[in-house]
Scaffold this motif. Structure first.
Motif, PDB file in Angstrom:
ATOM      1  N   SER A   1       0.820  -1.215   0.000  1.00  9.72           N
ATOM      2  CA  SER A   1       0.000   0.000   0.000  1.00  9.72           C
ATOM      3  C   SER A   1       0.850   1.259   0.000  1.00  9.72           C
ATOM      4  O   SER A   1       0.453   2.299  -0.515  1.00  9.72           O
ATOM      5  N   SER A   2       2.026   1.194   0.619  1.00 10.21           N
ATOM      6  CA  SER A   2       3.033   2.254   0.526  1.00 10.21           C
ATOM      7  C   SER A   2       4.379   1.593   0.774  1.00 10.21           C
ATOM      8  O   SER A   2       4.458   0.397   1.052  1.00 10.21           O
ATOM      9  N   ARG A   3       5.455   2.375   0.665  1.00 11.09           N
ATOM     10  CA  ARG A   3       6.794   1.769   0.748  1.00 11.09           C
ATOM     11  C   ARG A   3       7.659   2.603   1.689  1.00 11.09           C
ATOM     12  O   ARG A   3       8.705   3.111   1.307  1.00 11.09           O
ATOM     13  N   SER A   4       7.196   2.713   2.939  1.00 14.90           N
ATOM     14  CA  SER A   4       7.849   3.592   3.904  1.00 14.90           C
ATOM     15  C   SER A   4       8.378   2.856   5.129  1.00 14.90           C
ATOM     16  O   SER A   4       9.531   3.042   5.509  1.00 14.90           O
ATOM     17  N   THR A   5       7.559   2.036   5.754  1.00 15.04           N
ATOM     18  CA  THR A   5       7.978   1.357   6.981  1.00 15.04           C
ATOM     19  C   THR A   5       8.997   0.266   6.666  1.00 15.04           C
ATOM     20  O   THR A   5       9.166  -0.132   5.509  1.00 15.04           O
ATOM     21  N   LYS A   6       9.660  -0.223   7.692  1.00 10.35           N
ATOM     22  CA  LYS A   6      10.637  -1.306   7.508  1.00 10.35           C
ATOM     23  C   LYS A   6      10.003  -2.509   6.832  1.00 10.35           C
ATOM     24  O   LYS A   6      10.585  -3.124   5.932  1.00 10.35           O
ATOM     25  N   GLU A   7       8.793  -2.854   7.274  1.00 12.38           N
ATOM     26  CA  GLU A   7       8.105  -4.022   6.731  1.00 12.38           C
ATOM     27  C   GLU A   7       7.717  -3.808   5.267  1.00 12.38           C
ATOM     28  O   GLU A   7       7.883  -4.712   4.434  1.00 12.38           O
ATOM     29  N   GLU A   8       7.229  -2.615   4.957  1.00  7.93           N
ATOM     30  CA  GLU A   8       6.845  -2.314   3.578  1.00  7.93           C
ATOM     31  C   GLU A   8       8.055  -2.306   2.655  1.00  7.93           C
ATOM     32  O   GLU A   8       8.000  -2.827   1.535  1.00  7.93           O
ATOM     33  N   ARG A   9       9.136  -1.745   3.135  1.00  7.80           N
ATOM     34  CA  ARG A   9      10.348  -1.677   2.304  1.00  7.80           C
ATOM     35  C   ARG A   9      10.950  -3.063   2.104  1.00  7.80           C
ATOM     36  O   ARG A   9      11.477  -3.367   1.030  1.00  7.80           O
ATOM     37  N   GLN A  10      10.887  -3.918   3.109  1.00  9.14           N
ATOM     38  CA  GLN A  10      11.381  -5.279   2.953  1.00  9.14           C
ATOM     39  C   GLN A  10      10.551  -6.048   1.933  1.00  9.14           C
ATOM     40  O   GLN A  10      11.083  -6.760   1.078  1.00  9.14           O
ATOM     41  N   LEU A  11       9.233  -5.896   2.007  1.00  4.80           N
ATOM     42  CA  LEU A  11       8.358  -6.539   1.032  1.00  4.80           C
ATOM     43  C   LEU A  11       8.653  -6.028  -0.376  1.00  4.80           C
ATOM     44  O   LEU A  11       8.665  -6.799  -1.342  1.00  4.80           O
ATOM     45  N   THR A  12       8.925  -4.732  -0.477  1.00  6.15           N
ATOM     46  CA  THR A  12       9.250  -4.142  -1.777  1.00  6.15           C
ATOM     47  C   THR A  12      10.580  -4.673  -2.303  1.00  6.15           C
ATOM     48  O   THR A  12      10.715  -4.963  -3.502  1.00  6.15           O
ATOM     49  N   ARG A  13      11.560  -4.824  -1.425  1.00  8.39           N
ATOM     50  CA  ARG A  13      12.860  -5.364  -1.859  1.00  8.39           C
ATOM     51  C   ARG A  13      12.711  -6.780  -2.397  1.00  8.39           C
ATOM     52  O   ARG A  13      13.358  -7.153  -3.389  1.00  8.39           O
ATOM     53  N   GLU A  14      11.885  -7.574  -1.739  1.00  6.96           N
ATOM     54  CA  GLU A  14      11.642  -8.936  -2.226  1.00  6.96           C
ATOM     55  C   GLU A  14      10.986  -8.901  -3.601  1.00  6.96           C
ATOM     56  O   GLU A  14      11.341  -9.682  -4.495  1.00  6.96           O
ATOM     57  N   TYR A  15      10.039  -7.992  -3.759  1.00  7.66           N
ATOM     58  CA  TYR A  15       9.370  -7.837  -5.050  1.00  7.66           C
ATOM     59  C   TYR A  15      10.374  -7.439  -6.135  1.00  7.66           C
ATOM     60  O   TYR A  15      10.377  -8.006  -7.241  1.00  7.66           O
ATOM     61  N   LEU A  16      11.232  -6.474  -5.836  1.00  2.00           N
ATOM     62  CA  LEU A  16      12.197  -5.991  -6.824  1.00  2.00           C
ATOM     63  C   LEU A  16      13.229  -7.056  -7.167  1.00  2.00           C
ATOM     64  O   LEU A  16      13.660  -7.166  -8.319  1.00  2.00           O
ATOM     65  N   SER A  17      13.636  -7.843  -6.185  1.00  2.00           N
ATOM     66  CA  SER A  17      14.570  -8.940  -6.455  1.00  2.00           C
ATOM     67  C   SER A  17      13.946  -9.939  -7.420  1.00  2.00           C
ATOM     68  O   SER A  17      14.604 -10.410  -8.365  1.00  2.00           O
ATOM     69  N   ASN A  18      12.675 -10.261  -7.205  1.00  2.00           N
ATOM     70  CA  ASN A  18      11.978 -11.176  -8.106  1.00  2.00           C
ATOM     71  C   ASN A  18      11.806 -10.559  -9.486  1.00  2.00           C
ATOM     72  O   ASN A  18      11.879 -11.261 -10.506  1.00  2.00           O
ATOM     73  N   LEU A  19      11.590  -9.254  -9.526  1.00  4.25           N
ATOM     74  CA  LEU A  19      11.437  -8.562 -10.805  1.00  4.25           C
ATOM     75  C   LEU A  19      12.719  -8.649 -11.620  1.00  4.25           C
ATOM     76  O   LEU A  19      12.694  -8.945 -12.819  1.00  4.25           O
ATOM     77  N   ILE A  20      13.849  -8.413 -10.959  1.00  2.00           N
ATOM     78  CA  ILE A  20      15.135  -8.534 -11.642  1.00  2.00           C
ATOM     79  C   ILE A  20      15.370  -9.965 -12.104  1.00  2.00           C
ATOM     80  O   ILE A  20      15.800 -10.214 -13.239  1.00  2.00           O
ATOM     81  N   ALA A  21      15.081 -10.921 -11.240  1.00  2.00           N
ATOM     82  CA  ALA A  21      15.284 -12.336 -11.590  1.00  2.00           C
ATOM     83  C   ALA A  21      14.448 -12.729 -12.808  1.00  2.00           C
ATOM     84  O   ALA A  21      14.861 -13.591 -13.598  1.00  2.00           O
ATOM     85  N   SER A  22      13.287 -12.091 -12.986  1.00  2.35           N
ATOM     86  CA  SER A  22      12.422 -12.422 -14.119  1.00  2.35           C
ATOM     87  C   SER A  22      13.060 -12.068 -15.453  1.00  2.35           C
ATOM     88  O   SER A  22      12.656 -12.577 -16.496  1.00  2.35           O
ATOM     89  N   THR A  23      14.057 -11.182 -15.439  1.00  3.79           N
ATOM     90  CA  THR A  23      14.763 -10.810 -16.672  1.00  3.79           C
ATOM     91  C   THR A  23      15.884 -11.787 -17.004  1.00  3.79           C
ATOM     92  O   THR A  23      16.488 -11.696 -18.077  1.00  3.79           O
ATOM     93  N   GLY A  24      16.184 -12.693 -16.077  1.00  2.00           N
ATOM     94  CA  GLY A  24      17.298 -13.609 -16.260  1.00  2.00           C
ATOM     95  C   GLY A  24      18.595 -13.127 -15.644  1.00  2.00           C
ATOM     96  O   GLY A  24      19.598 -13.837 -15.662  1.00  2.00           O
ATOM     97  N   LEU A  25      18.573 -11.914 -15.058  1.00  2.00           N
ATOM     98  CA  LEU A  25      19.756 -11.380 -14.397  1.00  2.00           C
ATOM     99  C   LEU A  25      19.730 -11.726 -12.915  1.00  2.00           C
ATOM    100  O   LEU A  25      18.687 -12.070 -12.356  1.00  2.00           O
ATOM    101  N   LYS A  26      20.881 -11.598 -12.269  1.00  2.00           N
ATOM    102  CA  LYS A  26      21.002 -11.960 -10.860  1.00  2.00           C
ATOM    103  C   LYS A  26      20.733 -10.747  -9.972  1.00  2.00           C
ATOM    104  O   LYS A  26      21.450  -9.753 -10.039  1.00  2.00           O
ATOM    105  N   PRO A  27      19.713 -10.822  -9.114  1.00  2.00           N
ATOM    106  CA  PRO A  27      19.489  -9.717  -8.174  1.00  2.00           C
ATOM    107  C   PRO A  27      20.502  -9.751  -7.044  1.00  2.00           C
ATOM    108  O   PRO A  27      20.877 -10.824  -6.559  1.00  2.00           O
TER     109      PRO A  27
END
Length: 297
Positions: free
Chosen positions: A49-75
């Motif tokens: 819902s937002s990307r501010s708290t520690k928990e939200e930012r951690q969830l976002t980092r996991e999302y971004l790591s998966n997004l990078i991995a979807s391109t075939g590159l290493k997060p």
């Protein structure tokens, strides 16, 4: 030009060059912005819902790591802790702690040179952050997807998503220090922030504090694509962290100085529905063409 004609125009351009039309990429970028701004649920059923708290930012980092991995590159993740500016504050508050998510697209020809493209992923509290700065992340994703298909790359490319831009550029400071300490040979740094608003539909962007070299490349590329480029002296986002350490850095954004800028920035109204996706597409194409020029030299 009427906004409904822009996707058709892009399709015609790519058909003439033999490249894949970008409509699929636009759909992917829409999905990214929708998921990062809480408009759509993630595949695991959770909502950012937002990307501010520690928990939200951690969830976002996991999302971004998966997004990078979807391109075939290493997060990769750079965890950091930076002290408060005033040491006495550390007695009351914890040091700044966060993590940047990044990946490296290697050159196809041997090179020790790197170009950095980055965008911050955090928001102010209770802000969906669709334009600020899910759009920057979507543009970075689109850029790396397209660069992967460039057959001759003479320069390595780093794509990085910064934590804690909203807290005095902490994430980009940490990443700039990492590059300096590890003696990366950085040719240029390009940061993308708040690139989803274009009320007058002119596709214009502002280039913040570019060197003459980068200014010339962007303006030349913009003229070829029909995208106006304005230069400003804005120094308040992530490119500042790199220039402070001597890197050749510039920032890209909407028309903040010219007045055609996202009016809901840092508010609960910065939602998916306010994003101009044709503008996201044109910004992606501009950044890609500039990057392609730089890595093919």
């Amino acid at each position: 030009m009427h906004k409904s004609l822009i996707p058709i125009l892009f399709s015609l351009i790519f058909l003439n060059t033999g490249e894949e039309p970008p409509l699929k990429l636009i759909d992917e970028q829409k999905k990214i912005i929708a998921e990062l701004s809480g408009h759509s649920k993630l595949e695991n059923g959770k909502t950012i819902s937002s990307r501010s708290t520690k928990e939200e930012r951690q969830l976002t980092r996991e999302y971004l790591s998966n997004l990078i991995a979807s391109t075939g590159l290493k997060p990769q993740v750079q965890e950091y802790k930076l002290p408060n500016v005033n040491p006495l504050v550390d007695l009351l508050f914890e040091p700044f702690a966060g993590a940047n998510v990044y990946t490296i697209l290697p050159s196809t020809n041997q090179s020790d040179d790197y170009i950095v493209f980055g965008a911050h992923f955090d928001t102010e509290r209770n802000c969906p952050g669709a334009i600020d700065n899910a759009t920057g992340i979507a543009i970075g994703y689109g850029l790396i997807e397209k660069l992967i298909d460039v057959k001759e790359r003479n320069v390595n490319v780093i794509l990085v998503f910064f934590d804690q831009e909203e807290e005095d550029l902490i994430g980009s400071q940490a990443f700039a220090k990492k590059l300096k300490k590890e003696k990366f040979k950085i040719l240029s740094v390009h940061t993308m922030d708040t690139m989803g608003w274009d009320r007058d539909e002119d596709s214009a962007i502002e280039l913040e504090l570019p060197t003459n070299y980068l200014k010339d490349i962007y303006i030349k590329t913009g003229k070829r694509l029909g995208i106006p480029i304005y230069t400003t002296k804005v120094n308040s986002t992530d490119h500042h962290s790199f220039r402070e350490l001597g890197f050749n850095a510039t920032g890209l954004t909407d028309e903040l100085v010219n007045g055609d800028y996202a009016p809901y920035k840092d508010t609960a109204k910065d939602t998916y529905e306010t994003v101009n996706f044709n503008y996201v597409a044109s910004c992606t194409e501009l950044v890609y063409e500039v990057a392609k020029t730089l890595i093919e030299q």
